[in-house]
Design a protein around this motif. Sequence first.
Motif: not given
Ligand SMILES: Cc1ncc(COP(=O)(O)O)c(C=O)c1O
Length: 387
Positions: A102, A107, A128, A131, A174, A178, A206, A209, A238-239, A247
């Motif tokens: 994931g 990150l 997020y 960070y 990012n 998010n 990042d 999305y 993931s998304k 993961r």
């Molecule tokens: C901005 C952002 N980055 C990274 C992630 C991490 O996602 P994952 O570890 O599922 O790839 C998320 C999860 O919500 C997120 O919102």
Amino acid sequence: MVVPASDRLGKLPPYLFAAIDAKKKAARDRGADIISLGVGDPDLPTPARVIAAGQAALARAVNHQYPFGAGLLAFRQAVAAWYKKRFQVELNPETDIHALIGSKDGLTHLPLAFLNPGDVALIPEPAYPAYNASVILAGGETYFLPLLRENNFLPRLETVPADVLKKAKLLYVNYPSNPLSVMAPASFYEKVIAFARTNNVLVIHDAAYSEMYYDAPPLSFLQIPGAKDVGIEFHSCSKTYNMTGWRIGWVCGNADAVKTLGKLKDNFDSGVFQAVQEAGVEALTGPQDDVAEMRRIYRERRDIFVQGLRGLGWDVVNPPATFYVWAKPPKNISSARTAERLLEESHIVCTPGNGFGPSGEGYVRFALTVPRPRLEEALERIAKIVW
Ligand SMILES: Cc1ncc(COP(=O)(O)O)c(C=O)c1O
């Protein structure tokens, strides 16, 4: 004897989503019919083609051993091919890509690989929360850059004081964002690259999305000339493929930075389960109709919810991407109070905006992770609140 948590851990704010989850569970235990728009975890299933690939891979004994290292070459080749097709960016699968458990895995480990105690990470906020938490855990310091509406939710890099700049090593970016749901233009990334060159900072984009958009597709940071000299980009299945539980993600871009993060990870984990990597190959290289269908579903939800909230007097940022809605109630009240009233009076879970950073105060974030009828029900309930 109970050994207390380290001072390092004690410095962290409470994990935002764990606190929300606890409140949600308590309300559910009291018998409330909760509509959960809190955590950004897709309700839609992983595409059948990906599940089938994962099942077949699960049965192969070669996948039952430690995966180790940067990931299967086939996975990294799939990432490179996807990047070429989607962004017209050339990546070398041998050097420029590392599979992650994931994107959060990469990150959150990243500050340990790049920061010495007292070094600064520049973090635009609201952001997020992982960070900032990982910078603190690594002994670094965070300098927050507010993302304000009047600046199109872009950070004003020129406002970073000279003494902070001297200590700055990392700059987080990012988009689509998010929790803000907004995107960034090429001209912004050009400024980021110039800033990184002048001040010798590593850019961390990042892009989790990047595929959840409604009109123009978002850019990859790596599409901008010079980006690969100064930065890396994080992505995730993931998304895009409803694979949060599997993961799998990756980091790509600057080969030296990818290698440094890889060296750190070699000491922490033993790689991404290969069966999951094989499922990732199918996700990235197979027919992408399911991604288009995902966008259609979220667009419908977004339109209903944004129009509904606006009709109720809420101030809503128009989301061109992501499944988040960033909004303020009709009266000026705190994020915490808004979230509390939504939970207590409407049994709706959302995320208080101040949990993403001080500039999020006054806002809440809704994740559109329930089917349309539940969103309509949520709007009906919100309509009954007298603010
Ligand atoms: C901005 C952002 N980055 C990274 C992630 C991490 O996602 P994952 O570890 O599922 O790839 C998320 C999860 O919500 C997120 O919102």
